[in-house]
Enzyme design. Structure first.
Site, PDB file in Angstrom:
ATOM      1  N   GLU A 160      11.999   2.190  -3.486  1.00 32.63           N
ATOM      2  CA  GLU A 160      11.730   3.509  -2.888  1.00 32.63           C
ATOM      3  C   GLU A 160      12.523   3.685  -1.596  1.00 32.63           C
ATOM      4  O   GLU A 160      12.924   4.802  -1.256  1.00 32.63           O
ATOM      5  CB  GLU A 160      10.213   3.669  -2.674  1.00 32.63           C
ATOM      6  CG  GLU A 160       9.499   3.867  -4.012  1.00 32.63           C
ATOM      7  CD  GLU A 160       8.072   3.361  -4.070  1.00 32.63           C
ATOM      8  OE1 GLU A 160       7.469   3.100  -3.021  1.00 32.63           O
ATOM      9  OE2 GLU A 160       7.563   3.219  -5.203  1.00 32.63           O
TER      10      GLU A 160
ATOM     11  N   GLY B  68       4.713   2.355 -10.749  1.00 31.31           N
ATOM     12  CA  GLY B  68       3.847   3.539 -10.714  1.00 31.31           C
ATOM     13  C   GLY B  68       3.803   4.326 -12.012  1.00 31.31           C
ATOM     14  O   GLY B  68       3.318   5.453 -12.039  1.00 31.31           O
TER      15      GLY B  68
ATOM     16  N   GLU C 284      11.306  -5.924  -9.320  1.00 31.40           N
ATOM     17  CA  GLU C 284      10.515  -4.739  -9.629  1.00 31.40           C
ATOM     18  C   GLU C 284      11.367  -3.760 -10.435  1.00 31.40           C
ATOM     19  O   GLU C 284      12.138  -2.983  -9.844  1.00 31.40           O
ATOM     20  CB  GLU C 284      10.049  -4.056  -8.348  1.00 31.40           C
ATOM     21  CG  GLU C 284       9.171  -4.915  -7.464  1.00 31.40           C
ATOM     22  CD  GLU C 284       8.275  -4.074  -6.567  1.00 31.40           C
ATOM     23  OE1 GLU C 284       7.058  -4.243  -6.639  1.00 31.40           O
ATOM     24  OE2 GLU C 284       8.788  -3.229  -5.813  1.00 31.40           O
TER      25      GLU C 284
ATOM     26  N   HIS D 265      12.831  -2.345  -0.881  1.00 32.09           N
ATOM     27  CA  HIS D 265      12.052  -1.770  -1.980  1.00 32.09           C
ATOM     28  C   HIS D 265      12.839  -0.622  -2.623  1.00 32.09           C
ATOM     29  O   HIS D 265      13.555   0.104  -1.915  1.00 32.09           O
ATOM     30  CB  HIS D 265      10.702  -1.266  -1.450  1.00 32.09           C
ATOM     31  CG  HIS D 265       9.751  -0.925  -2.561  1.00 32.09           C
ATOM     32  ND1 HIS D 265       9.832   0.252  -3.258  1.00 32.09           N
ATOM     33  CD2 HIS D 265       8.723  -1.622  -3.105  1.00 32.09           C
ATOM     34  CE1 HIS D 265       8.884   0.269  -4.191  1.00 32.09           C
ATOM     35  NE2 HIS D 265       8.200  -0.860  -4.118  1.00 32.09           N
TER      36      HIS D 265
ATOM     37  N   TRP E 115       0.830  -1.229   0.000  1.00 33.06           N
ATOM     38  CA  TRP E 115       0.000   0.000   0.000  1.00 33.06           C
ATOM     39  C   TRP E 115       0.851   1.260   0.000  1.00 33.06           C
ATOM     40  O   TRP E 115       0.330   2.354  -0.186  1.00 33.06           O
ATOM     41  CB  TRP E 115      -0.922   0.020   1.215  1.00 33.06           C
ATOM     42  CG  TRP E 115      -1.961  -1.061   1.245  1.00 33.06           C
ATOM     43  CD1 TRP E 115      -2.139  -2.093   0.350  1.00 33.06           C
ATOM     44  CD2 TRP E 115      -2.984  -1.232   2.238  1.00 33.06           C
ATOM     45  NE1 TRP E 115      -3.193  -2.874   0.730  1.00 33.06           N
ATOM     46  CE2 TRP E 115      -3.738  -2.379   1.876  1.00 33.06           C
ATOM     47  CE3 TRP E 115      -3.331  -0.531   3.398  1.00 33.06           C
ATOM     48  CZ2 TRP E 115      -4.825  -2.822   2.635  1.00 33.06           C
ATOM     49  CZ3 TRP E 115      -4.403  -0.970   4.162  1.00 33.06           C
ATOM     50  CH2 TRP E 115      -5.141  -2.105   3.778  1.00 33.06           C
ATOM     51  N   LYS E 116       2.141   1.111   0.298  1.00 35.44           N
ATOM     52  CA  LYS E 116       3.035   2.274   0.403  1.00 35.44           C
ATOM     53  C   LYS E 116       2.454   3.275   1.423  1.00 35.44           C
ATOM     54  O   LYS E 116       1.842   2.844   2.398  1.00 35.44           O
ATOM     55  CB  LYS E 116       3.266   2.883  -0.979  1.00 35.44           C
ATOM     56  CG  LYS E 116       3.728   1.814  -1.987  1.00 35.44           C
ATOM     57  CD  LYS E 116       4.225   2.353  -3.284  1.00 35.44           C
ATOM     58  CE  LYS E 116       4.636   1.189  -4.190  1.00 35.44           C
ATOM     59  NZ  LYS E 116       5.245   1.619  -5.444  1.00 35.44           N
TER      60      LYS E 116
ATOM     61  N   SER F  11       3.490  -1.789 -12.068  1.00 33.33           N
ATOM     62  CA  SER F  11       2.315  -1.545 -12.922  1.00 33.33           C
ATOM     63  C   SER F  11       1.550  -2.818 -13.261  1.00 33.33           C
ATOM     64  O   SER F  11       0.946  -2.923 -14.321  1.00 33.33           O
ATOM     65  CB  SER F  11       2.712  -0.802 -14.202  1.00 33.33           C
ATOM     66  OG  SER F  11       3.194   0.496 -13.884  1.00 33.33           O
TER      67      SER F  11
ATOM     68  N   GLY G 184       1.318  -2.396  -6.261  1.00 35.61           N
ATOM     69  CA  GLY G 184       1.169  -1.118  -5.584  1.00 35.61           C
ATOM     70  C   GLY G 184      -0.216  -0.533  -5.850  1.00 35.61           C
ATOM     71  O   GLY G 184      -1.185  -0.847  -5.154  1.00 35.61           O
ATOM     72  N   GLY G 185      -0.307   0.313  -6.853  1.00 37.57           N
ATOM     73  CA  GLY G 185      -1.549   1.040  -7.130  1.00 37.57           C
ATOM     74  C   GLY G 185      -2.783   0.158  -7.191  1.00 37.57           C
ATOM     75  O   GLY G 185      -3.835   0.495  -6.621  1.00 37.57           O
TER      76      GLY G 185
HETATM   77  P1  13P Z   1       2.784  -0.191  -8.808  1.00 38.07           P
HETATM   78  O1  13P Z   1       1.997  -1.471  -8.895  1.00 38.07           O
HETATM   79  O2  13P Z   1       1.982   0.982  -8.343  1.00 38.07           O
HETATM   80  O3  13P Z   1       3.554   0.077 -10.075  1.00 38.07           O
HETATM   81  O4  13P Z   1       3.879  -0.407  -7.652  1.00 38.07           O
HETATM   82  C1  13P Z   1       4.656  -1.546  -7.656  1.00 38.07           C
HETATM   83  C2  13P Z   1       5.432  -1.594  -6.406  1.00 38.07           C
HETATM   84  O5  13P Z   1       6.336  -0.813  -6.190  1.00 38.07           O
HETATM   85  C3  13P Z   1       5.048  -2.612  -5.421  1.00 38.07           C
HETATM   86  O6  13P Z   1       6.004  -2.732  -4.415  1.00 38.07           O
END
Ligand code: 13P
Length: 252
Positions: free
Chosen positions: A100, A174, A168, A98, A11-12, A214, A235-236
């Site tokens: 990020e 994203g 990833e 991750h 979910w970030k 994505s 993620g999204g």
């Molecule tokens: P998205 O699915 O939003 O591209 O994010 C992927 C992600 O970083 C999951 O850890």
């Protein structure tokens, strides 16, 4: 070798109690209604919601994990959360490394490995994230970068039971630009081969390698059908029950 698909939501830094807990409850209900699901399901909420998410998912087939953990059990680390604290709440997984975190907090492979070791020591399954940037891909360095991150971040004690790898590609996170099946399978197959060398055939055959970046209801089935893709780190599309559930329905 049958590896059970893992559908994991990251979910970030999203959601508060009202919509976050409703999402967990919704997923718990859907998994229960599914009976013998073909996949494992995991949600990784922000730390503020981990405790209540664990309560909402208790006794269900929906697992809860942290998005990061500190490498130490406890001590003077203001703002950090240890793997033991996550386990204490009822988590069974922790995402480590991750992109990020690697970017925002300058985390190195050595630190990611120490975090994965801490997760293992606390009884958690570590999801170790790796992936190349667009510049690295365009420079022809995709294989080298991912191999280095994998081998640098993987603890000596990693097994198929305590470790999941998540590939990833940073350029796919994203952005709406998903890796093609060929791009994903090429890296996943390379990672599997590296795991054979590092851990032996049995462990490599059993360890799950997730794709992230994505992934959505439209592209999930094609990616999840690839021979070396064993699930998704999403993620999204994990922020809405309908989307996350539709991704899970893409399981072969
Ligand atoms: P998205 O699915 O939003 O591209 O994010 C992927 C992600 O970083 C999951 O850890």
């Amino acid at each position: 070798m049958a590896r059970r698909i893992l559908i994991a939501g990251n979910w970030k830094m999203n959601k508060v109690q009202s919509d976050g807990l409703a999402l967990v409850e919704d997923l718990v209900g859907r998994v229960k209604g599914e009976g013998a699901a073909k996949f494992d399901m995991l949600v990784c909420p922000p730390f503020t919601l981990v405790s209540k998410a664990c309560e909402a998912a208790a006794g269900s087939a929906v697992a809860v994990g942290g998005q990061d953990c500190h490498m130490n059990e406890k001590g003077a680390h203001t703002g950090d959360t240890s793997a033991w604290m996550l386990a204490d709440l009822g988590c069974s997984y922790a995402i480590v490394g991750h992109s990020e975190r690697r970017t925002d907090h300058a985390e190195t492979n050595e630190q990611v490995r120490a975090k994965a070791e801490a997760a293992h020591a606390a009884g958690l399954i570590a999801i170790i994230c790796i992936g190349e940037t667009l510049a690295e891909r365009e420079a022809g360095r995709t294989i080298e970068v991912n191999r280095t991150q994998l081998l640098g971040s993987l603890p000596d004690g990693a097994t198929a039971d305590n470790t999941v790898i998540a590939y990833e590609p940073v350029w796919a996170i994203g952005t709406g630009v998903v890796a093609t099946p060929d791009q994903a399978q090429e890296v996943h197959a390379m990672l599997r081969a590296e795991l054979v060398s590092a851990k032996g055939q049995g462990t490599a055959d059993a360890m799950r390698i997730l794709y992230g970046g994505s992934m959505n209801p439209k592209n999930a089935a094609e990616l999840l059908a690839l021979p070396d893709v064993d699930g998704g780190l999403i993620g999204g599309a994990s922020l809405k029950a309908d989307d996350f559930w539709a991704v899970a329905q893409g399981c072969p």
